[in-house]
Design a protein around this motif. Sequence first.
Motif, PDB file in Angstrom:
ATOM      1  N   PHE A  80     -27.779  37.542  57.196  1.00 14.90           N
ATOM      2  CA  PHE A  80     -26.913  38.156  58.346  1.00 14.90           C
ATOM      3  C   PHE A  80     -25.127  39.007  57.934  1.00 14.90           C
ATOM      4  CE2 PHE A  80     -26.072  33.709  55.799  1.00 14.90           C
ATOM      5  CZ  PHE A  80     -23.823  33.334  55.635  1.00 14.90           C
ATOM      6  N   GLU A  81     -24.622  38.866  58.294  1.00 10.83           N
ATOM      7  CA  GLU A  81     -23.629  38.893  57.906  1.00 10.83           C
ATOM      8  C   GLU A  81     -22.254  38.424  58.017  1.00 10.83           C
ATOM      9  OE1 GLU A  81     -22.460  42.217  60.989  1.00 10.83           O
ATOM     10  OE2 GLU A  81     -23.138  43.485  59.246  1.00 10.83           O
ATOM     11  N   MET A  82     -21.734  37.814  56.669  1.00 12.93           N
ATOM     12  CA  MET A  82     -21.174  36.670  56.828  1.00 12.93           C
ATOM     13  C   MET A  82     -19.117  36.832  56.735  1.00 12.93           C
ATOM     14  SD  MET A  82     -20.392  34.159  53.067  1.00 12.93           S
ATOM     15  CE  MET A  82     -22.406  33.558  53.244  1.00 12.93           C
ATOM     16  N   ARG A  88     -14.195  42.676  56.528  1.00 10.95           N
ATOM     17  CA  ARG A  88     -15.084  43.076  56.242  1.00 10.95           C
ATOM     18  C   ARG A  88     -16.514  42.293  55.871  1.00 10.95           C
ATOM     19  NH1 ARG A  88     -17.057  41.130  50.400  1.00 10.95           N
ATOM     20  NH2 ARG A  88     -15.762  39.180  50.601  1.00 10.95           N
ATOM     21  N   LYS A  89     -17.659  42.314  56.498  1.00  7.96           N
ATOM     22  CA  LYS A  89     -18.728  41.912  56.467  1.00  7.96           C
ATOM     23  C   LYS A  89     -19.729  41.902  55.464  1.00  7.96           C
ATOM     24  CE  LYS A  89     -17.590  41.097  60.968  1.00  7.96           C
ATOM     25  NZ  LYS A  89     -17.562  40.767  63.370  1.00  7.96           N
ATOM     26  N   PRO A  90     -20.215  41.304  54.841  1.00  9.22           N
ATOM     27  CA  PRO A  90     -21.168  41.449  53.486  1.00  9.22           C
ATOM     28  C   PRO A  90     -22.244  40.652  53.683  1.00  9.22           C
ATOM     29  CG  PRO A  90     -19.313  39.606  52.732  1.00  9.22           C
ATOM     30  CD  PRO A  90     -18.509  40.733  53.289  1.00  9.22           C
ATOM     31  N   LYS A  91     -23.563  41.324  53.531  1.00  9.93           N
ATOM     32  CA  LYS A  91     -24.856  40.628  54.054  1.00  9.93           C
ATOM     33  C   LYS A  91     -24.998  39.871  52.966  1.00  9.93           C
ATOM     34  CE  LYS A  91     -26.390  44.539  56.832  1.00  9.93           C
ATOM     35  NZ  LYS A  91     -27.547  45.829  57.406  1.00  9.93           N
ATOM     36  N   TYR A  92     -25.537  38.032  53.539  1.00  9.64           N
ATOM     37  CA  TYR A  92     -26.628  37.097  52.455  1.00  9.64           C
ATOM     38  C   TYR A  92     -27.125  37.491  52.710  1.00  9.64           C
ATOM     39  CZ  TYR A  92     -22.003  36.755  49.623  1.00  9.64           C
ATOM     40  OH  TYR A  92     -20.934  37.302  48.928  1.00  9.64           O
ATOM     41  N   GLN A 113     -27.821  34.187  48.995  1.00  6.17           N
ATOM     42  CA  GLN A 113     -27.466  35.510  48.074  1.00  6.17           C
ATOM     43  C   GLN A 113     -27.280  36.716  48.767  1.00  6.17           C
ATOM     44  OE1 GLN A 113     -31.868  36.494  47.179  1.00  6.17           O
ATOM     45  NE2 GLN A 113     -31.829  37.062  45.107  1.00  6.17           N
ATOM     46  N   SER A 114     -26.176  36.875  47.769  1.00  2.39           N
ATOM     47  CA  SER A 114     -25.519  38.559  48.352  1.00  2.39           C
ATOM     48  C   SER A 114     -26.676  39.404  48.335  1.00  2.39           C
ATOM     49  CB  SER A 114     -24.672  39.306  47.476  1.00  2.39           C
ATOM     50  OG  SER A 114     -23.651  39.798  47.613  1.00  2.39           O
ATOM     51  N   GLN A 115     -26.890  40.316  49.443  1.00  2.00           N
ATOM     52  CA  GLN A 115     -28.119  41.878  49.322  1.00  2.00           C
ATOM     53  C   GLN A 115     -27.339  42.654  48.547  1.00  2.00           C
ATOM     54  OE1 GLN A 115     -30.975  40.996  51.397  1.00  2.00           O
ATOM     55  NE2 GLN A 115     -29.701  39.095  49.873  1.00  2.00           N
ATOM     56  N   ASP A 116     -26.496  43.103  48.029  1.00  2.00           N
ATOM     57  CA  ASP A 116     -25.720  43.952  47.019  1.00  2.00           C
ATOM     58  C   ASP A 116     -25.951  43.141  46.019  1.00  2.00           C
ATOM     59  OD1 ASP A 116     -24.468  45.480  48.791  1.00  2.00           O
ATOM     60  OD2 ASP A 116     -22.920  44.490  49.288  1.00  2.00           O
ATOM     61  N   LEU A 117     -25.273  42.432  45.420  1.00  2.00           N
ATOM     62  CA  LEU A 117     -25.090  41.556  43.739  1.00  2.00           C
ATOM     63  C   LEU A 117     -26.846  41.890  43.480  1.00  2.00           C
ATOM     64  CD1 LEU A 117     -22.544  39.338  43.515  1.00  2.00           C
ATOM     65  CD2 LEU A 117     -22.553  41.646  43.003  1.00  2.00           C
ATOM     66  N   MET A 118     -28.023  41.254  44.514  1.00  2.00           N
ATOM     67  CA  MET A 118     -28.984  41.191  43.920  1.00  2.00           C
ATOM     68  C   MET A 118     -30.251  42.211  43.299  1.00  2.00           C
ATOM     69  SD  MET A 118     -31.315  40.906  47.855  1.00  2.00           S
ATOM     70  CE  MET A 118     -33.050  41.162  46.883  1.00  2.00           C
ATOM     71  N   LYS A 119     -29.746  43.479  43.885  1.00  2.00           N
ATOM     72  CA  LYS A 119     -29.979  45.124  42.910  1.00  2.00           C
ATOM     73  C   LYS A 119     -29.081  45.144  42.039  1.00  2.00           C
ATOM     74  CE  LYS A 119     -29.538  45.847  48.114  1.00  2.00           C
ATOM     75  NZ  LYS A 119     -28.835  47.313  49.306  1.00  2.00           N
ATOM     76  N   ILE A 179     -15.595  33.717  54.100  1.00  2.00           N
ATOM     77  CA  ILE A 179     -15.703  31.736  54.647  1.00  2.00           C
ATOM     78  C   ILE A 179     -16.447  31.244  54.671  1.00  2.00           C
ATOM     79  CG2 ILE A 179     -14.796  31.088  56.760  1.00  2.00           C
ATOM     80  CD1 ILE A 179     -13.337  34.379  57.435  1.00  2.00           C
ATOM     81  N   VAL A 180     -16.853  30.156  54.280  1.00  2.00           N
ATOM     82  CA  VAL A 180     -17.789  29.433  54.222  1.00  2.00           C
ATOM     83  C   VAL A 180     -18.189  29.384  55.499  1.00  2.00           C
ATOM     84  CG1 VAL A 180     -18.155  26.761  54.311  1.00  2.00           C
ATOM     85  CG2 VAL A 180     -16.402  27.803  52.801  1.00  2.00           C
ATOM     86  N   PRO A 181     -19.897  29.335  55.719  1.00  3.18           N
ATOM     87  CA  PRO A 181     -20.510  29.407  56.777  1.00  3.18           C
ATOM     88  C   PRO A 181     -20.623  27.551  57.565  1.00  3.18           C
ATOM     89  CG  PRO A 181     -21.539  29.914  55.696  1.00  3.18           C
ATOM     90  CD  PRO A 181     -20.483  29.845  54.612  1.00  3.18           C
ATOM     91  N   GLU A 182     -20.381  27.263  58.590  1.00  3.52           N
ATOM     92  CA  GLU A 182     -20.069  26.477  59.833  1.00  3.52           C
ATOM     93  C   GLU A 182     -21.815  25.067  58.883  1.00  3.52           C
ATOM     94  OE1 GLU A 182     -19.514  26.392  63.688  1.00  3.52           O
ATOM     95  OE2 GLU A 182     -17.972  27.405  64.047  1.00  3.52           O
ATOM     96  N   GLU A 183     -22.502  25.464  58.677  1.00  5.99           N
ATOM     97  CA  GLU A 183     -23.459  24.742  58.335  1.00  5.99           C
ATOM     98  C   GLU A 183     -23.331  24.316  57.076  1.00  5.99           C
ATOM     99  OE1 GLU A 183     -26.063  28.699  56.667  1.00  5.99           O
ATOM    100  OE2 GLU A 183     -26.494  28.067  58.802  1.00  5.99           O
TER     101      GLU A 183
END
Length: 199
Positions: A80-82, A88-92, A113-119, A179-183
Amino acid sequence: MKNFLFVIVCLFVLCVSAQEKKLLTSKEYQDNLNKEFADSISSPLEKEDLKHFEKLDFYPISDKFIVEATFVKIKKGKVFEMRTTTSRKPKYKVYGLLRFQIDGKDFELFVYQSQDLMKKKEYEDYLFLPFTDYTNGVESYGAGRYIDFTIPKTSKVIIDFNKAYNPYCAYNKKYSCPIVPEENDLKIEIKAGVKKYHD
């Protein structure tokens, strides 16, 4: 472009030392964090704040907030886009779930897990553990705090809330911070880790 560069700097500082910081005691971690903030090269502080910086304000270190958690990896976790403090909306990816107790009550936190950093090989084991709690906006930073985390090798892990730190946005608005997800809102006061910087 400037925001992008600040994001990269922020992520680099957090990720490159995540494994090393995880091995430090609570006191060693906090001492190292103070050194980073006092260093003009690594500090996120604005120039005027850096001139007067002595140390961050921490809650007293407490064993109560060093907890053993059960880690459960989530199969086919959603990507999802955090939301961040900018556009900016990075994918996690929702990577796993941590279940633990404090004062006999059950709690859980998701790790991402960051979808950019994991690469990137040097960051491939880095996970993002953000949370909010009842101290936010009162004694701690209103938007929540983070803890460094890496992919566990066993199902039992330690979460040390004494190592909870503020996102760089708490000190300088030039940064773009997740931003911290509500969950990941904990229905308890986590009186451990870094307090808010400005009253």
